[in-house]
Design a protein around this motif. Structure first.
Motif, PDB file in Angstrom:
ATOM      1  N   LEU A  72      12.712  -1.879  -6.067  1.00  0.00           N
ATOM      2  CA  LEU A  72      13.901  -2.395  -6.739  1.00  0.00           C
ATOM      3  C   LEU A  72      13.514  -3.549  -6.413  1.00  0.00           C
ATOM      4  CD1 LEU A  72      16.846  -0.861  -5.037  1.00  0.00           C
ATOM      5  CD2 LEU A  72      16.154  -0.832  -7.054  1.00  0.00           C
ATOM      6  N   ASN A  73      13.638  -4.934  -7.384  1.00  0.00           N
ATOM      7  CA  ASN A  73      13.917  -6.617  -7.221  1.00  0.00           C
ATOM      8  C   ASN A  73      14.757  -6.979  -6.723  1.00  0.00           C
ATOM      9  OD1 ASN A  73      11.216  -6.897  -9.315  1.00  0.00           O
ATOM     10  ND2 ASN A  73      13.758  -6.270 -11.102  1.00  0.00           N
ATOM     11  N   LEU A  74      14.582  -7.676  -4.957  1.00  0.00           N
ATOM     12  CA  LEU A  74      15.472  -7.956  -4.244  1.00  0.00           C
ATOM     13  C   LEU A  74      15.676  -9.712  -4.513  1.00  0.00           C
ATOM     14  CD1 LEU A  74      15.220  -5.607  -1.101  1.00  0.00           C
ATOM     15  CD2 LEU A  74      17.151  -5.530  -3.027  1.00  0.00           C
ATOM     16  N   LEU A  75      17.019 -10.269  -5.037  1.00  0.00           N
ATOM     17  CA  LEU A  75      17.286 -11.636  -4.228  1.00  0.00           C
ATOM     18  C   LEU A  75      17.708 -12.041  -3.141  1.00  0.00           C
ATOM     19  CD1 LEU A  75      16.603 -11.383  -7.182  1.00  0.00           C
ATOM     20  CD2 LEU A  75      17.989 -12.721  -7.635  1.00  0.00           C
ATOM     21  N   ILE A  77      10.450 -13.947 -11.214  1.00  0.00           N
ATOM     22  CA  ILE A  77      10.608 -12.865 -12.222  1.00  0.00           C
ATOM     23  C   ILE A  77      11.411 -13.941 -12.623  1.00  0.00           C
ATOM     24  CG2 ILE A  77      12.406 -12.189 -10.581  1.00  0.00           C
ATOM     25  CD1 ILE A  77      12.060  -9.524 -12.033  1.00  0.00           C
ATOM     26  N   ASN A  78      10.676 -13.599 -14.270  1.00  0.00           N
ATOM     27  CA  ASN A  78      12.373 -13.737 -15.625  1.00  0.00           C
ATOM     28  C   ASN A  78      13.307 -13.346 -15.034  1.00  0.00           C
ATOM     29  OD1 ASN A  78       9.911 -15.295 -17.288  1.00  0.00           O
ATOM     30  ND2 ASN A  78       8.774 -14.019 -17.882  1.00  0.00           N
ATOM     31  N   THR A  79      14.414 -13.506 -15.206  1.00  0.00           N
ATOM     32  CA  THR A  79      15.300 -12.629 -15.748  1.00  0.00           C
ATOM     33  C   THR A  79      16.039 -12.001 -16.888  1.00  0.00           C
ATOM     34  OG1 THR A  79      16.368 -14.455 -17.012  1.00  0.00           O
ATOM     35  CG2 THR A  79      16.826 -15.031 -14.669  1.00  0.00           C
ATOM     36  N   ALA A  80      15.407 -12.351 -17.936  1.00  0.00           N
ATOM     37  CA  ALA A  80      15.420 -10.921 -18.775  1.00  0.00           C
ATOM     38  C   ALA A  80      14.533  -9.370 -17.766  1.00  0.00           C
ATOM     39  CB  ALA A  80      14.364 -11.343 -19.654  1.00  0.00           C
ATOM     40  N   ASP A  81      13.574  -9.376 -17.363  1.00  0.00           N
ATOM     41  CA  ASP A  81      13.307  -8.214 -16.196  1.00  0.00           C
ATOM     42  C   ASP A  81      13.782  -7.918 -15.204  1.00  0.00           C
ATOM     43  OD1 ASP A  81      10.948  -8.481 -18.556  1.00  0.00           O
ATOM     44  OD2 ASP A  81      10.389  -9.878 -17.083  1.00  0.00           O
ATOM     45  N   LEU A  82      15.286  -8.418 -15.415  1.00  0.00           N
ATOM     46  CA  LEU A  82      16.404  -8.319 -13.842  1.00  0.00           C
ATOM     47  C   LEU A  82      16.191  -6.679 -14.477  1.00  0.00           C
ATOM     48  CD1 LEU A  82      17.613 -11.497 -13.045  1.00  0.00           C
ATOM     49  CD2 LEU A  82      16.150  -9.936 -11.784  1.00  0.00           C
ATOM     50  N   GLY A  83      16.773  -6.258 -15.792  1.00  0.00           N
ATOM     51  CA  GLY A  83      17.590  -5.438 -15.576  1.00  0.00           C
ATOM     52  C   GLY A  83      18.950  -4.504 -15.159  1.00  0.00           C
ATOM     53  N   LYS A  84      19.237  -3.444 -15.000  1.00  0.00           N
ATOM     54  CA  LYS A  84      21.374  -3.227 -14.870  1.00  0.00           C
ATOM     55  C   LYS A  84      20.409  -3.821 -12.864  1.00  0.00           C
ATOM     56  CE  LYS A  84      22.116   0.837 -14.867  1.00  0.00           C
ATOM     57  NZ  LYS A  84      21.905   2.539 -15.052  1.00  0.00           N
ATOM     58  N   THR A  85      21.696  -4.957 -12.967  1.00  0.00           N
ATOM     59  CA  THR A  85      21.863  -6.095 -11.592  1.00  0.00           C
ATOM     60  C   THR A  85      23.174  -5.475 -10.442  1.00  0.00           C
ATOM     61  OG1 THR A  85      20.223  -7.283 -12.259  1.00  0.00           O
ATOM     62  CG2 THR A  85      21.006  -7.753 -10.566  1.00  0.00           C
ATOM     63  N   PRO A 142      17.270   5.206   1.769  1.00  0.00           N
ATOM     64  CA  PRO A 142      18.027   6.241   0.809  1.00  0.00           C
ATOM     65  C   PRO A 142      18.741   5.422  -0.459  1.00  0.00           C
ATOM     66  CG  PRO A 142      17.454   6.565   3.334  1.00  0.00           C
ATOM     67  CD  PRO A 142      17.042   5.537   3.596  1.00  0.00           C
ATOM     68  N   TYR A 143      19.577   5.002   0.446  1.00  0.00           N
ATOM     69  CA  TYR A 143      21.041   4.380  -0.609  1.00  0.00           C
ATOM     70  C   TYR A 143      20.176   3.121  -1.554  1.00  0.00           C
ATOM     71  CZ  TYR A 143      23.375   6.064   3.734  1.00  0.00           C
ATOM     72  OH  TYR A 143      24.571   6.199   4.234  1.00  0.00           O
ATOM     73  N   LEU A 144      19.028   2.424  -1.406  1.00  0.00           N
ATOM     74  CA  LEU A 144      18.418   1.982  -2.639  1.00  0.00           C
ATOM     75  C   LEU A 144      17.503   2.684  -3.630  1.00  0.00           C
ATOM     76  CD1 LEU A 144      16.802  -1.092  -0.619  1.00  0.00           C
ATOM     77  CD2 LEU A 144      18.872  -1.075  -1.379  1.00  0.00           C
ATOM     78  N   LEU A 145      17.291   3.433  -2.677  1.00  0.00           N
ATOM     79  CA  LEU A 145      16.299   4.838  -4.164  1.00  0.00           C
ATOM     80  C   LEU A 145      17.554   6.076  -4.528  1.00  0.00           C
ATOM     81  CD1 LEU A 145      14.424   6.355  -1.439  1.00  0.00           C
ATOM     82  CD2 LEU A 145      13.565   4.325  -3.477  1.00  0.00           C
ATOM     83  N   GLU A 146      18.576   5.501  -3.762  1.00  0.00           N
ATOM     84  CA  GLU A 146      20.126   6.211  -4.925  1.00  0.00           C
ATOM     85  C   GLU A 146      19.537   5.809  -6.122  1.00  0.00           C
ATOM     86  OE1 GLU A 146      23.419   8.590  -2.802  1.00  0.00           O
ATOM     87  OE2 GLU A 146      23.572   6.775  -2.587  1.00  0.00           O
ATOM     88  N   ILE A 147      20.453   4.105  -5.703  1.00  0.00           N
ATOM     89  CA  ILE A 147      20.864   3.933  -7.051  1.00  0.00           C
ATOM     90  C   ILE A 147      19.334   3.151  -7.567  1.00  0.00           C
ATOM     91  CG2 ILE A 147      20.173   1.234  -5.846  1.00  0.00           C
ATOM     92  CD1 ILE A 147      23.450   2.207  -8.004  1.00  0.00           C
ATOM     93  N   LYS A 148      18.710   3.646  -7.556  1.00  0.00           N
ATOM     94  CA  LYS A 148      17.342   3.232  -8.182  1.00  0.00           C
ATOM     95  C   LYS A 148      17.535   4.029  -9.481  1.00  0.00           C
ATOM     96  CE  LYS A 148      12.108   2.156  -8.437  1.00  0.00           C
ATOM     97  NZ  LYS A 148      10.518   2.306  -8.162  1.00  0.00           N
ATOM     98  N   LYS A 149      17.115   5.598  -8.803  1.00  0.00           N
ATOM     99  CA  LYS A 149      17.429   7.178  -9.659  1.00  0.00           C
ATOM    100  C   LYS A 149      18.443   6.618 -10.918  1.00  0.00           C
ATOM    101  CE  LYS A 149      15.903  10.028  -6.632  1.00  0.00           C
ATOM    102  NZ  LYS A 149      16.328  11.229  -5.710  1.00  0.00           N
ATOM    103  N   ARG A 150      19.615   6.071 -10.516  1.00  0.00           N
ATOM    104  CA  ARG A 150      20.257   5.185 -11.400  1.00  0.00           C
ATOM    105  C   ARG A 150      20.257   4.542 -12.743  1.00  0.00           C
ATOM    106  NH1 ARG A 150      22.894   8.785  -7.350  1.00  0.00           N
ATOM    107  NH2 ARG A 150      24.585   9.643  -7.075  1.00  0.00           N
ATOM    108  N   GLY A 151      18.921   3.946 -12.684  1.00  0.00           N
ATOM    109  CA  GLY A 151      18.843   2.885 -13.899  1.00  0.00           C
ATOM    110  C   GLY A 151      18.953   1.677 -13.201  1.00  0.00           C
ATOM    111  N   PHE A 152      19.135   1.321 -12.092  1.00  0.00           N
ATOM    112  CA  PHE A 152      19.430   0.388 -11.707  1.00  0.00           C
ATOM    113  C   PHE A 152      17.683  -0.118 -10.726  1.00  0.00           C
ATOM    114  CE2 PHE A 152      23.642   1.285 -12.629  1.00  0.00           C
ATOM    115  CZ  PHE A 152      24.362  -0.665 -12.371  1.00  0.00           C
ATOM    116  N   GLN A 153      17.951  -1.412 -11.887  1.00  0.00           N
ATOM    117  CA  GLN A 153      16.466  -2.686 -10.760  1.00  0.00           C
ATOM    118  C   GLN A 153      16.062  -3.385 -10.195  1.00  0.00           C
ATOM    119  OE1 GLN A 153      15.707  -2.123 -15.640  1.00  0.00           O
ATOM    120  NE2 GLN A 153      13.695  -3.167 -14.623  1.00  0.00           N
ATOM    121  N   SER A 154      17.370  -4.375 -10.065  1.00  0.00           N
ATOM    122  CA  SER A 154      17.692  -5.234  -9.338  1.00  0.00           C
ATOM    123  C   SER A 154      18.800  -5.263  -8.765  1.00  0.00           C
ATOM    124  CB  SER A 154      17.418  -7.016  -9.859  1.00  0.00           C
ATOM    125  OG  SER A 154      16.238  -6.749 -10.862  1.00  0.00           O
ATOM    126  N   ILE A 155      19.493  -5.725  -7.113  1.00  0.00           N
ATOM    127  CA  ILE A 155      19.849  -6.618  -6.597  1.00  0.00           C
ATOM    128  C   ILE A 155      20.210  -7.069  -5.608  1.00  0.00           C
ATOM    129  CG2 ILE A 155      21.074  -5.444  -3.655  1.00  0.00           C
ATOM    130  CD1 ILE A 155      20.519  -2.368  -4.440  1.00  0.00           C
TER     131      ILE A 155
END
Length: 346
Positions: free
Chosen positions: A124-127, A47-55, A87-100
């Motif tokens: 979500l992107n997971l590393l 994945i391009n790091t430009a596409d990680l978004g809010k991390t 549910p916790y991952l979906l919770e953070i996605k709702k706040r606009g985060f894209q990667s963990i």
């Protein structure tokens, strides 16, 4: 109070990647070079790091503290973990985060098949990572780590980068290791040496659970002796005096404030303000070190979510004068820069 900082848009003058490459193609002194955008590896591929978004740069899904000599993936069930964690991952996605960035190392509960399922279900992107964890007095090191050389350990980690983890095609996005809080022991020196060798071969960033400034400074010395830039090192769980933060920060390493919780929001905000005043904001990473499912405990034990940063820390920083661009620096730009694998081909 919540603060929305998603949907960052470049200015009209910003070149697209295609425009940049096209422009460079017309320069005669660059015709022998090819460029590849900075990237990392997620569990779903490159994945391009430009596409990680809010991390969020240091979180956990599952951690098993039983020890390297007893751990087995049979100790947990994927469906049970997913039911608890999703549910916790979906919770953070709702706040606009894209990667963990999921920081659980091998022999403590790293499970790339589980992470892939959670990534697909959450969007979500997971590393994930390669490397071994020596903190907690070596309880989570496999037996061979005590007898193999740094070169032999690094070959294991490089193989995961080149071929995939645990027989899969999933490749690590960073190196995760760990040391005790005092002066580095001989085996912990070896782990950092192995991390240096792995970085030189792969370009992976080194994230080392460290804590105090003393071992962090010793780690930087080992990296320097092996030709590794301080910019490839993340000082995980960074703590110390203001003077120590400045001293190590001026060396160029990343300063990771990754234990942010409801109880210490104000303290972390003041530290971030101080680091900003010392022109170190571009080296600061923030996360919760939260989670996690605990095998062997009823229903996976207590789970701490990942929402303190968007719900409390970022609004607090804004109230203290942080600009939109400075917030973006912390949760978008810095993670993208810290975890980028930059390759230039000639």
């Amino acid at each position: 109070m919540k603060m929305e900082v998603a949907n960052f848009e470049p200015s009209a003058s910003t070149f697209s990647r295609r425009q940049f490459v096209a422009a460079c193609a017309g320069l005669p002194f660059l015709t022998n070079f090819s460029f590849e955008a900075p990237f990392t590896n997620s569990v779903n591929g490159k994945i391009n790091t430009a596409d990680l978004g809010k991390t969020l740069i240091h979180e956990h899904v599952l951690v098993d503290f039983i020890g390297a000599d007893k751990i087995s993936p049979n100790r947990w069930n994927h469906d049970e973990v997913i039911k608890k964690v999703l549910p916790y991952l979906l919770e953070i996605k709702k706040r606009g985060f894209q990667s963990i960035v999921e920081c659980t190392p091998a022999y403590i509960g790293r499970d790339v098949a589980l992470l892939t399922k959670l990534s697909e279900k959450s969007g979500l992107n997971l590393l994930t990572n390669t490397g071994y964890y020596g903190a907690s007095d070596n309880k989570y090191l496999p037996a061979f780590a005590f007898t193999e050389t740094a070169e032999q350990l690094s070959k294991r980690w490089i193989a995961e980068f080149e071929n995939g983890i645990d027989g899969t095609s999933i490749k690590p996005g960073f190196i995760k290791t760990g040391v005790n809080g005092g002066p580095l022991s001989e085996i912990h020196q070896k782990l950092i040496h192995a991390a240096a060798l792995t970085h030189l071969k792969t370009g992976l960033t080194i994230c080392s659970h460290t804590g105090p400034a003393l071992p962090a400074e010793q780690e930087l010395e080992i990296l320097k002796a092996n030709g590794v830039s301080p910019t490839a090192f993340v000082w995980v769980h960074a703590n110390g005096s203001n003077e120590e933060f400045v001293k190590l920060g001026k060396k160029g390493c990343w300063i990771s404030l990754d234990g942010i919780s409801d109880e210490n929001v104000e303290k972390n905000a003041e530290l971030i303000l101080f680091l900003k005043s010392q022109n170190l904001l571009k080296q600061v990473l923030i996360s919760h070190d939260a989670g996690w499912f605990r095998p062997g405990e009823p229903n996976g034990g207590d789970f701490r979510g990942y929402t303190t940063i968007p719900d409390k820390l970022l609004p607090l920083l804004k109230s203290k004068g942080f600009s939109y661009e400075e917030i973006k620096q912390l949760i978008v730009t810095n993670p993208a820069n810290a975890f980028a694998i930059k390759i230039r081909k000639i």
